[in-house]
Design an enzyme around this catalytic site. Structure first.
Site, PDB file in Angstrom:
ATOM      1  N   ASP A  16       0.866  -1.183   0.000  1.00 22.20           N
ATOM      2  CA  ASP A  16       0.000   0.000   0.000  1.00 22.20           C
ATOM      3  C   ASP A  16       0.903   1.234   0.000  1.00 22.20           C
ATOM      4  O   ASP A  16       2.127   1.115  -0.152  1.00 22.20           O
ATOM      5  CB  ASP A  16      -1.000  -0.044   1.174  1.00 22.20           C
ATOM      6  CG  ASP A  16      -0.359   0.203   2.536  1.00 22.20           C
ATOM      7  OD1 ASP A  16       0.885   0.308   2.612  1.00 22.20           O
ATOM      8  OD2 ASP A  16      -1.093   0.291   3.528  1.00 22.20           O
ATOM      9  N   CYS A  73       3.010  -3.178   4.100  1.00 19.00           N
ATOM     10  CA  CYS A  73       2.165  -2.029   4.466  1.00 19.00           C
ATOM     11  C   CYS A  73       2.935  -1.253   5.538  1.00 19.00           C
ATOM     12  O   CYS A  73       4.155  -1.436   5.674  1.00 19.00           O
ATOM     13  CB  CYS A  73       0.768  -2.468   4.903  1.00 19.00           C
ATOM     14  SG  CYS A  73       0.666  -3.380   6.455  1.00 19.00           S
ATOM     15  N   THR A  75       2.812  -1.278   8.986  1.00 15.48           N
ATOM     16  CA  THR A  75       3.301  -2.150  10.066  1.00 15.48           C
ATOM     17  C   THR A  75       3.596  -3.563   9.581  1.00 15.48           C
ATOM     18  O   THR A  75       4.280  -4.314  10.274  1.00 15.48           O
ATOM     19  CB  THR A  75       2.238  -2.282  11.165  1.00 15.48           C
ATOM     20  OG1 THR A  75       1.042  -2.786  10.556  1.00 15.48           O
ATOM     21  CG2 THR A  75       1.964  -0.946  11.846  1.00 15.48           C
ATOM     22  N   HIS A 106       9.791 -24.036   9.204  1.00 14.82           N
ATOM     23  CA  HIS A 106       8.746 -24.706   9.995  1.00 14.82           C
ATOM     24  C   HIS A 106       7.326 -24.487   9.493  1.00 14.82           C
ATOM     25  O   HIS A 106       6.482 -25.367   9.671  1.00 14.82           O
ATOM     26  CB  HIS A 106       8.827 -24.227  11.461  1.00 14.82           C
ATOM     27  CG  HIS A 106      10.042 -24.740  12.181  1.00 14.82           C
ATOM     28  ND1 HIS A 106      10.250 -24.540  13.525  1.00 14.82           N
ATOM     29  CD2 HIS A 106      11.127 -25.440  11.732  1.00 14.82           C
ATOM     30  CE1 HIS A 106      11.404 -25.098  13.897  1.00 14.82           C
ATOM     31  NE2 HIS A 106      11.958 -25.650  12.814  1.00 14.82           N
ATOM     32  N   HIS A 141       6.981 -30.915  10.696  1.00 14.98           N
ATOM     33  CA  HIS A 141       6.406 -29.601  10.359  1.00 14.98           C
ATOM     34  C   HIS A 141       5.354 -29.726   9.261  1.00 14.98           C
ATOM     35  O   HIS A 141       4.416 -28.943   9.214  1.00 14.98           O
ATOM     36  CB  HIS A 141       7.512 -28.628   9.968  1.00 14.98           C
ATOM     37  CG  HIS A 141       8.511 -28.452  11.066  1.00 14.98           C
ATOM     38  ND1 HIS A 141       8.175 -27.892  12.273  1.00 14.98           N
ATOM     39  CD2 HIS A 141       9.809 -28.840  11.156  1.00 14.98           C
ATOM     40  CE1 HIS A 141       9.232 -27.904  13.066  1.00 14.98           C
ATOM     41  NE2 HIS A 141      10.234 -28.485  12.413  1.00 14.98           N
TER      42      HIS A 141
HETATM   43  C1  RB5 Z   1      -1.975   2.822   6.464  1.00 10.20           C
HETATM   44  O1  RB5 Z   1      -2.031   4.063   7.057  1.00 10.20           O
HETATM   45  C2  RB5 Z   1      -1.709   1.751   7.510  1.00 10.20           C
HETATM   46  O2  RB5 Z   1      -2.805   1.611   8.327  1.00 10.20           O
HETATM   47  C3  RB5 Z   1      -1.368   0.416   6.831  1.00 10.20           C
HETATM   48  O3  RB5 Z   1      -0.290   0.585   5.991  1.00 10.20           O
HETATM   49  C4  RB5 Z   1      -0.980  -0.724   7.743  1.00 10.20           C
HETATM   50  O4  RB5 Z   1       0.026  -0.349   8.637  1.00 10.20           O
HETATM   51  C5  RB5 Z   1      -2.074  -1.462   8.360  1.00 10.20           C
HETATM   52  O5  RB5 Z   1      -1.886  -2.444   9.094  1.00 10.20           O
END
Ligand code: RB5
Length: 153
Positions: A16, A73, A75, A106, A141
């Site tokens: 994203d 993304c 996080t 695993h 596994h």
């Molecule tokens: C986008 O702002 C953010 O929410 C997305 O990239 C991600 O971290 C969601 O888990």
């Protein structure tokens, strides 16, 4: 497709907006290593929704047009949650090489997830290299991976 390690490899990669910069860094790494890839998802920093990117990318694994996927993304969490809703996908959020190594050994993870706002390009490249170069160990596994597949049914 090109030879990477002992295996023919096609990677599909998507992010994203929050993962876009790191995606560009990983694409540089893939090019340096001569690994072929399909790029999907956000093509610049403008806002897009990570669940849709996860779906589009994971479909390439499910239909056999790619061997492994990389999803990024902010996080790495949202995109891994979305990816793991898709049958046949074992997506692993990795923040270090140890996680990348053991999720391949695993869990036979087929999708690597990372957070563009969590780790830097150097660590992400090392994680990617380890993920792509580590084979599933099988044995006990395999039984556990099969149990995950059973849960999907
Ligand atoms: C986008 O702002 C953010 O929410 C997305 O990239 C991600 O971290 C969601 O888990």
């Amino acid at each position: 497709m090109r030879l990477y390690g002992a295996v023919f490899f096609m990677i599909v990669i998507g992010s994203d907006h929050a993962g876009f910069e790191l995606k560009c860094e990983i694409i540089k790494f893939l090019k340096e290593k001569n690994i072929d890839f399909i790029e999907l998802g956000c093509m610049d920093g403008s806002s897009c929704d990570y669940p849709l990117v996860a779906k589009e990318v994971c479909e390439k694994i499910v239909d056999g047009s790619a061997d492994k996927a990389i999803l990024i993304c902010g996080t790495g969490i949202g995109i891994s949650i979305a990816a793991n809703k898709i049958k046949g996908i074992r997506a692993a959020l990795c923040t270090n090489e140890y996680m990348a190594k053991y999720t391949r050994l695993h869990n036979d993870a087929n999708v690597l997830c990372m957070g563009g706002r969590v780790i830097g390009a150097g660590v992400a490249a090392e994680i990617t290299e380890t993920f792509l170069n580590t084979e599933f160990e099988g044995g006990r596994h395999q039984r556990r991976v099969d149990q995950i597949t059973e849960i999907e049914k």
